[in-house]
Scaffold this active site. Structure first.
Site, short mmCIF file in Angstrom:
data_model
loop_
_atom_site.label_atom_id
_atom_site.label_comp_id
_atom_site.label_asym_id
_atom_site.label_seq_id
_atom_site.Cartn_x
_atom_site.Cartn_y
_atom_site.Cartn_z
N HIS A 205 -6.51 -2.48 2.18
CA HIS A 205 -5.71 -1.71 3.14
C HIS A 205 -5.77 -0.24 2.77
CE1 HIS A 205 -3.24 -3.33 -0.08
NE2 HIS A 205 -2.55 -2.20 -0.05
N ASN B 221 -5.48 1.72 -3.04
CA ASN B 221 -5.19 1.28 -4.41
C ASN B 221 -6.07 0.08 -4.74
OD1 ASN B 221 -3.11 3.18 -4.88
ND2 ASN B 221 -1.68 1.92 -3.70
N SER C 188 -0.91 -4.26 -4.86
CA SER C 188 0.01 -5.40 -4.86
C SER C 188 -0.34 -6.45 -3.81
CB SER C 188 1.45 -4.91 -4.65
OG SER C 188 1.59 -4.26 -3.40
N HIS D 219 -3.75 3.28 3.02
CA HIS D 219 -2.45 3.90 3.27
C HIS D 219 -2.67 5.26 3.94
CE1 HIS D 219 -0.07 1.41 0.26
NE2 HIS D 219 -1.30 1.25 -0.23
N ASP E 298 4.33 0.69 7.00
CA ASP E 298 4.65 0.03 5.74
C ASP E 298 6.14 -0.33 5.72
OD1 ASP E 298 3.16 0.16 2.65
OD2 ASP E 298 5.31 -0.27 2.77
P1 AMP Z 1 -0.64 -1.72 -2.41
O1 AMP Z 1 0.41 -1.51 -3.46
O2 AMP Z 1 -1.62 -0.59 -2.30
O3 AMP Z 1 -1.30 -3.07 -2.53
O4 AMP Z 1 0.12 -1.67 -1.03
C1 AMP Z 1 0.73 -2.78 -0.45
C2 AMP Z 1 1.71 -2.24 0.55
O5 AMP Z 1 2.06 -3.28 1.44
C3 AMP Z 1 3.01 -1.73 -0.07
O6 AMP Z 1 3.18 -0.34 0.24
C4 AMP Z 1 4.07 -2.60 0.59
O7 AMP Z 1 5.26 -1.90 0.84
C5 AMP Z 1 3.37 -3.05 1.84
N1 AMP Z 1 3.86 -4.28 2.43
C6 AMP Z 1 4.09 -5.45 1.80
N2 AMP Z 1 4.52 -6.37 2.68
C7 AMP Z 1 4.56 -5.76 3.89
C8 AMP Z 1 4.94 -6.20 5.20
N3 AMP Z 1 5.36 -7.45 5.45
N4 AMP Z 1 4.88 -5.29 6.21
C9 AMP Z 1 4.47 -4.03 5.98
N5 AMP Z 1 4.10 -3.58 4.77
C10 AMP Z 1 4.15 -4.43 3.73
#
Ligand code: AMP
Length: 112
Positions: free
Chosen positions: A98, A85, A93, A100, A28
């Site tokens: 995905h 999430n 977001s 985690h 991440d």
């Molecule tokens: P969520 O909030 O569960 O949708 O998680 C999305 C995750 O994607 C967040 O923890 C972000 O930090 C991560 N994220 C967003 N853009 C990138 C990227 N380019 N490379 C790696 N992680 C990312």
């Protein structure tokens, strides 16, 4: 294309931990723990609530991949948390399913 599709297509760089033809795992960009890896299906499912019965094998593979990540990043003994999430209240977001994987520090419960 979602940001994770762009990572899979190598249009955006990421620190890749593991990959095959169906899923990829990468660190991440904004880690919430010393180890914070995302496991992503290459075929887009927007979120768990929009998965279908036909996604069963792919959903299972995402969870099985957590074990590969845990082995690679030395989390098997210390432990790790697996989080998905789904939707606004959960803080989703990126509309590309995905998983985690968080580890290498004690994680509080319940989550915030
Ligand atoms: P969520 O909030 O569960 O949708 O998680 C999305 C995750 O994607 C967040 O923890 C972000 O930090 C991560 N994220 C967003 N853009 C990138 C990227 N380019 N490379 C790696 N992680 C990312």
């Amino acid at each position: 294309m979602t940001i994770f599709e762009k990572i899979a297509a190598r249009e955006i760089s990421a620190q890749i931990v593991w990959e095959d033809d169906e899923v990829m795992a990468f660190h991440d960009v904004d880690p919430k723990a010393p180890v914070h890896v995302l496991i992503v299906p290459k075929r887009v499912i927007p979120r768990l609530a929009e998965s279908a019965d036909t996604d069963q094998a792919l959903l299972g593979k995402l969870l099985l991949t957590t074990r590969i990540v845990a082995e690679k990043l030395d989390l098997l003994t210390s432990g790790y948390r697996v989080v998905i999430n789904n939707g606004p209240d959960a803080g989703e977001s990126v509309p590309h399913l995905h998983v985690h994987v968080l580890g290498k520090r004690p994680l509080t419960w319940p989550p915030g």
